[in-house]
Design an enzyme around this catalytic site. Structure first.
Site, PDB file in Angstrom:
ATOM      1  N   ARG A 110      -9.312  -6.590   2.629  1.00 62.85           N
ATOM      2  CA  ARG A 110     -10.025  -5.299   1.799  1.00 62.85           C
ATOM      3  C   ARG A 110     -11.193  -6.105   0.682  1.00 62.85           C
ATOM      4  O   ARG A 110     -11.210  -7.195   0.580  1.00 62.85           O
ATOM      5  CB  ARG A 110      -8.944  -4.592   1.242  1.00 62.85           C
ATOM      6  CG  ARG A 110      -8.405  -5.595   0.089  1.00 62.85           C
ATOM      7  CD  ARG A 110      -7.192  -4.474  -0.575  1.00 62.85           C
ATOM      8  NE  ARG A 110      -6.343  -5.415  -1.668  1.00 62.85           N
ATOM      9  CZ  ARG A 110      -5.354  -4.872  -2.416  1.00 62.85           C
ATOM     10  NH1 ARG A 110      -4.867  -3.706  -2.096  1.00 62.85           N
ATOM     11  NH2 ARG A 110      -4.863  -5.853  -3.216  1.00 62.85           N
ATOM     12  N   ASN A 148     -11.132  -0.399  -7.389  1.00 65.78           N
ATOM     13  CA  ASN A 148      -9.756  -0.719  -7.841  1.00 65.78           C
ATOM     14  C   ASN A 148      -9.566  -2.240  -8.028  1.00 65.78           C
ATOM     15  O   ASN A 148     -10.355  -2.868  -7.299  1.00 65.78           O
ATOM     16  CB  ASN A 148      -9.015  -0.328  -6.416  1.00 65.78           C
ATOM     17  CG  ASN A 148      -7.537  -0.510  -6.625  1.00 65.78           C
ATOM     18  OD1 ASN A 148      -6.831   0.242  -7.401  1.00 65.78           O
ATOM     19  ND2 ASN A 148      -6.938  -1.479  -5.998  1.00 65.78           N
ATOM     20  N   GLU A 149      -8.948  -2.523  -9.027  1.00 60.80           N
ATOM     21  CA  GLU A 149      -8.852  -4.006  -9.730  1.00 60.80           C
ATOM     22  C   GLU A 149      -9.890  -4.752  -8.938  1.00 60.80           C
ATOM     23  O   GLU A 149     -10.044  -5.505  -8.178  1.00 60.80           O
ATOM     24  CB  GLU A 149      -7.706  -4.676  -8.582  1.00 60.80           C
ATOM     25  CG  GLU A 149      -6.307  -3.997  -9.210  1.00 60.80           C
ATOM     26  CD  GLU A 149      -5.075  -4.717  -8.556  1.00 60.80           C
ATOM     27  OE1 GLU A 149      -5.348  -5.295  -7.669  1.00 60.80           O
ATOM     28  OE2 GLU A 149      -3.789  -4.519  -9.173  1.00 60.80           O
ATOM     29  N   GLU A 306      -0.324   0.500 -12.201  1.00 67.81           N
ATOM     30  CA  GLU A 306       0.554   0.266 -10.938  1.00 67.81           C
ATOM     31  C   GLU A 306       1.679  -1.027 -11.447  1.00 67.81           C
ATOM     32  O   GLU A 306       1.202  -1.764 -12.420  1.00 67.81           O
ATOM     33  CB  GLU A 306      -0.355  -0.557  -9.977  1.00 67.81           C
ATOM     34  CG  GLU A 306      -1.268   0.378  -9.128  1.00 67.81           C
ATOM     35  CD  GLU A 306      -1.956  -0.311  -8.335  1.00 67.81           C
ATOM     36  OE1 GLU A 306      -1.593  -1.375  -7.740  1.00 67.81           O
ATOM     37  OE2 GLU A 306      -3.248   0.123  -7.904  1.00 67.81           O
ATOM     38  N   TRP A 314       3.996 -10.090  -1.786  1.00 67.09           N
ATOM     39  CA  TRP A 314       2.939 -11.492  -1.606  1.00 67.09           C
ATOM     40  C   TRP A 314       3.487 -12.545  -2.313  1.00 67.09           C
ATOM     41  O   TRP A 314       2.687 -13.328  -2.668  1.00 67.09           O
ATOM     42  CB  TRP A 314       1.545 -10.930  -2.323  1.00 67.09           C
ATOM     43  CG  TRP A 314       1.796 -10.206  -3.462  1.00 67.09           C
ATOM     44  CD1 TRP A 314       1.883  -8.633  -3.524  1.00 67.09           C
ATOM     45  CD2 TRP A 314       1.961 -10.639  -4.952  1.00 67.09           C
ATOM     46  NE1 TRP A 314       2.042  -8.303  -4.941  1.00 67.09           N
ATOM     47  CE2 TRP A 314       1.976  -9.272  -5.891  1.00 67.09           C
ATOM     48  CE3 TRP A 314       1.945 -11.827  -5.532  1.00 67.09           C
ATOM     49  CZ2 TRP A 314       2.342  -9.358  -7.211  1.00 67.09           C
ATOM     50  CZ3 TRP A 314       2.229 -11.941  -6.875  1.00 67.09           C
ATOM     51  CH2 TRP A 314       2.233 -10.713  -7.921  1.00 67.09           C
ATOM     52  N   GLU A 354       0.793  -4.312   3.803  1.00 67.21           N
ATOM     53  CA  GLU A 354       1.666  -4.283   2.619  1.00 67.21           C
ATOM     54  C   GLU A 354       2.869  -3.385   3.037  1.00 67.21           C
ATOM     55  O   GLU A 354       3.508  -2.601   2.047  1.00 67.21           O
ATOM     56  CB  GLU A 354       0.930  -3.630   1.451  1.00 67.21           C
ATOM     57  CG  GLU A 354      -0.109  -4.414   1.079  1.00 67.21           C
ATOM     58  CD  GLU A 354      -0.738  -4.173  -0.406  1.00 67.21           C
ATOM     59  OE1 GLU A 354      -0.441  -4.936  -1.176  1.00 67.21           O
ATOM     60  OE2 GLU A 354      -1.232  -3.073  -0.715  1.00 67.21           O
ATOM     61  N   LYS A 355       3.327  -3.186   4.183  1.00 65.89           N
ATOM     62  CA  LYS A 355       4.536  -2.535   4.502  1.00 65.89           C
ATOM     63  C   LYS A 355       5.643  -2.969   3.963  1.00 65.89           C
ATOM     64  O   LYS A 355       6.872  -2.216   3.850  1.00 65.89           O
ATOM     65  CB  LYS A 355       4.317  -2.245   6.236  1.00 65.89           C
ATOM     66  CG  LYS A 355       4.641  -3.622   6.965  1.00 65.89           C
ATOM     67  CD  LYS A 355       4.591  -3.173   8.386  1.00 65.89           C
ATOM     68  CE  LYS A 355       4.331  -4.436   9.311  1.00 65.89           C
ATOM     69  NZ  LYS A 355       3.228  -5.220   9.114  1.00 65.89           N
ATOM     70  N   HIS A 357       6.095  -4.074   0.936  1.00 63.38           N
ATOM     71  CA  HIS A 357       5.812  -3.883  -0.648  1.00 63.38           C
ATOM     72  C   HIS A 357       6.714  -2.659  -0.708  1.00 63.38           C
ATOM     73  O   HIS A 357       6.824  -1.462  -0.284  1.00 63.38           O
ATOM     74  CB  HIS A 357       4.345  -3.669  -0.937  1.00 63.38           C
ATOM     75  CG  HIS A 357       4.205  -3.717  -2.398  1.00 63.38           C
ATOM     76  ND1 HIS A 357       4.716  -2.824  -3.332  1.00 63.38           N
ATOM     77  CD2 HIS A 357       3.548  -4.631  -3.090  1.00 63.38           C
ATOM     78  CE1 HIS A 357       4.394  -3.103  -4.572  1.00 63.38           C
ATOM     79  NE2 HIS A 357       3.819  -4.377  -4.678  1.00 63.38           N
TER      80      HIS A 357
HETATM   81  C1  GLA Z   1      -2.515  -4.097  -6.464  1.00 60.09           C
HETATM   82  C2  GLA Z   1      -3.344  -2.841  -5.780  1.00 60.09           C
HETATM   83  C3  GLA Z   1      -2.806  -2.180  -4.758  1.00 60.09           C
HETATM   84  C4  GLA Z   1      -1.755  -2.663  -4.124  1.00 60.09           C
HETATM   85  C5  GLA Z   1      -0.628  -3.486  -5.078  1.00 60.09           C
HETATM   86  C6  GLA Z   1       0.461  -4.332  -4.469  1.00 60.09           C
HETATM   87  O1  GLA Z   1      -1.998  -3.383  -7.632  1.00 60.09           O
HETATM   88  O2  GLA Z   1      -4.198  -2.399  -6.567  1.00 60.09           O
HETATM   89  O3  GLA Z   1      -3.476  -1.699  -3.887  1.00 60.09           O
HETATM   90  O4  GLA Z   1      -2.391  -3.967  -3.212  1.00 60.09           O
HETATM   91  O5  GLA Z   1      -1.498  -4.480  -5.696  1.00 60.09           O
HETATM   92  O6  GLA Z   1       0.314  -5.574  -3.791  1.00 60.09           O
END
Ligand code: GLA
Length: 657
Positions: A110, A148-149, A306, A314, A354-355, A357
């Site tokens: 991503r 995002n981030e 979040e 991870w 991320e399944k 997570h």
């Molecule tokens: C970050 C991202 C999410 C997800 C989480 C969990 O916060 O913004 O999309 O990937 O990590 O790993």
């Protein structure tokens, strides 16, 4: 700056595109039952919202929004630009980021885009405009969430497009090649530039790179991402009055952004935080990151966008939360200024990277212990809703600076063992461990309201910061400076005449040479303290010597000094004290400076005061008794003199009557 949700909101990322339509109404019903107040929608939806160039499909998204709105769930609407769709990287591979070795970072994960790419930006802004026009006044949308981030995976790009943008940035900063040559010290190693066209990003080279080039590149990369944020924000503002944010990563891992600069650009500061079980004390890092996020928000309430309901996926081994930890961990963010607690994500994915997570609804479904904890958390947050908007009051400030981090952790320094994060986080832990509250703030922050200011390894320091600290001490404040502080200016040039350059006069000390210790080597001080990492040939011409080394490379040399200045004092600790000695020194300093704290610390208990609310989080193994008067909000009971909190439990007390 207010968090635009109600009370202390529970929220999560919601990725409905991963589930069949029939699940959506059921999701919203469940959310209502759990007390979910907001969801973040659309973070990774670009490929489905714009399935081919310029062809938009918003129907499914309209439907999701309608279901959420009918259910009374507020929306934090992502601009959906975080990850480009495959058609874009196929048509324009030039938008892909390139690492310092010149290797392309390919799509398949991503965020595969170069922050300086005009092609990427054009496509992203076109989507943002569509989103803003369509949803800018939708009644469910309370907040915009840019990308995002930003910089999570693509924070530093070394491609030719980035190189050209870096030259423009340098031209703006320096105006002439001569000024750049001065700042970068290019007389060294034959690096003199004849013009900006000769300058490159610090790509992998033969020897230690130019440190000021590295530092400026870090500044540039932060600014490039910030300029992307601003560009999206400005498009949103042209179409919508809804406030705008992005989720920062104010943690001990990520140093790509100068978050103090970013904080000023966000309508509300939002933060993502995940406990890191690779660290010796993950909760100490959580507290530090939260207090620093509040510093980025300049004291205002912030939004935890979040966190993980249980394990992440991870880390080398992904620890699941034990019963009760979800509540305690969540309350810790609230105690330190969060007005909302968000999670990644609503429903645990069946597929994708991320399944494994954790999510609010686990793979096992709502009939699970984990989900019952989520419902319990929702109920608890509803009971403490009145805390929203209140401000944390701290007597202690710990200075923290991203530019300093970038400069301090470069190679070819006296000790590769010295890392910037070490001293700020250890001092924060020692002070909060005593039950005192600390803000972690930018060096330029107004200091007058604080009783104690800690200056940990502020290696890079401006004249203005040094002058502000001197002024603060003259006004009766107490300052503690640690080793490796005040050594260089903003260009990473040594301040000559003896260490610690910027603070010599304030501290009344002077060092001629550093004598770092080898890994495993320790020294003893004549007050019984033990220390490692660092010593220096300190003289104290204008300060009282409180402790000297009895062994090591410099026996008899001052290790801890104090210079009285009127009612204030400037302390210098020239070595890295072990935990016990650090805690003793923190105890002495907080008492001398008159910092609000319990007479004796309550071990294992996180104690934070936010406005009129006292948070007592008992992470220990035994019940904890803490003096308090007022109403305990979680139980509704009265507290008259002492609150007793069971092991693993929490209390939130509205003090007073
Ligand atoms: C970050 C991202 C999410 C997800 C989480 C969990 O916060 O913004 O999309 O990937 O990590 O790993």
């Amino acid at each position: 700056m207010t968090v635009p949700f109600d009370g202390i909101a529970l929220g999560c990322d919601y990725n409905p595109e991963q589930w069949p339509r029939e699940v959506w109404p059921y999701d919203v019903e469940l959310m209502r039952g759990a007390g979910v107040g907001f969801v973040t929608l659309g973070v990774f939806s670009w490929a489905l919202l714009e399935p081919s160039p310029g062809r938009f499909d918003f129907d499914w998204f309209d439907e999701v929004l309608a279901v959420l709105h009918t259910g009374g769930i507020a929306v934090d609407m992502a601009t959906a630009t975080a990850s480009p769709p495959p058609w874009l990287t196929t048509a324009h591979p030039e938008i892909l980021p390139v690492d310092a070795r010149g290797a392309t970072l390919w799509p398949g994960g991503r965020q595969a885009w170069c922050p300086s790419s005009p092609v990427f930006r054009d496509h992203a802004l076109r989507l943002v405009a569509e989103m803003a026009r369509r949803y800018g006044d939708h009644p469910a949308v309370r907040l915009w969430h840019v990308s995002n981030e930003l910089g999570c995976h693509n924070g530093r790009c070394y491609c030719d497009v980035s190189a050209a943008a870096f030259r423009v940035w340098l031209t703006d900063r320096y105006g002439s090649a001569e000024k750049l040559n001065d700042a970068w010290g290019t007389a060294f190693w034959s690096q003199h530039y004849g013009g900006f066209d000769e300058v490159l990003p610090p790509r992998l080279g033969t020897a230690t790179p130019n440190p000021t080039q590295e530092l400026d590149f870090a500044r540039f990369c932060s600014d490039e991402l910030l300029s992307h944020y601003r560009a999206e924000r400005d498009v949103l503002r042209a179409h919508s009055a809804v406030p705008v944010t992005t989720n920062l990563m104010v943690t001990a891992h990520q140093s790509e952004q100068d978050n103090h600069r970013w904080g000023r650009e966000l309508d509300v500061v939002a933060q993502d935080h995940y406990l890191d079980h690779r660290l010796a004390d993950p909760h100490a890092e959580q507290s530090f990151a939260s207090d620093l996020t509040r510093g980025v928000a300049r004291g205002a309430p912030w939004l935890l966008m979040e966190s993980a309901p249980s394990a992440v996926n991870w880390q080398p081994v992904n620890r699941a939360k034990r019963p009760g930890e979800l509540l305690l961990d969540s309350l810790s963010y609230v105690a330190r200024g969060a007005d909302a607690v968000g999670f990644f994500q609503w429903r645990a994915s069946r597929a994708g990277a991320e399944k494994f997570h954790s999510a609010l609804v686990p793979h096992a479904g709502p009939d699970s212990a984990a989900y019952r904890e989520v419902v319990g958390l929702g109920a608890a947050l509803a009971r403490i809703g009145e805390v929203a908007g209140s401000r944390v009051r701290a007597d202690v400030a710990v200075l923290f600076d991203w530019e300093c981090w970038w400069a301090c952790d470069q190679p070819s320094h006296p000790s590769g063992e010295l890392r910037y994060l070490d001293a700020p986080t250890r001092w924060h832990r020692a002070i909060t461990g005593l039950g005192a509250t600390a803000d972690v703030v930018a060096p330029g922050t107004e200091l007058r309201g604080y009783r104690l200011v800690v200056v940990p390894t502020l290696y890079l320091c401006s004249d203005a910061t040094a002058a502000a600290l001197a002024e603060y001490v003259r006004g009766g404040g107490h300052v503690l400076v640690t080793y490796f502080s005040g050594l260089v200016d903003e260009s990473d040039h040594i301040r000559l005449g003896g260490y610690p350059g910027a603070f010599r006069e304030l501290l009344g000390v002077r060092s001629e040479e550093f004598a770092p210790l080898l890994p495993g080597e320790t020294v003893t001080l004549d007050d019984g303290s033990s220390a490692d990492l660092w010593t220096e040939s300190l003289a104290a011409p204008d300060a009282e010597v409180l402790a000297r080394y009895v062994d090591g490379p410099l026996p008899g040399t001052p290790a801890l000094t104090r210079r009285a200045v009127g009612a204030g004092a400037a302390w210098y600790v020239a070595t890295r004290l072990d935990d016990a000695a650090l805690s003793r020194l923190a105890d002495r300093l907080t008492r001398e400076a008159g910092v609000t704290r319990p007479e004796e610390p309550v071990v294992g208990v996180e104690l934070v005061r936010r406005g009129r609310y006292l948070f007592v989080l008992n992470r220990g193994d035994a019940p904890a008794a803490v003096p308090a008067h007022g109403t305990e909000l979680l139980s509704g009971g009265q507290v008259d003199g002492t609150v007793t909190v069971a092991a693993g439990a929490a209390a939130v007390i509205r003090e007073g009557t």
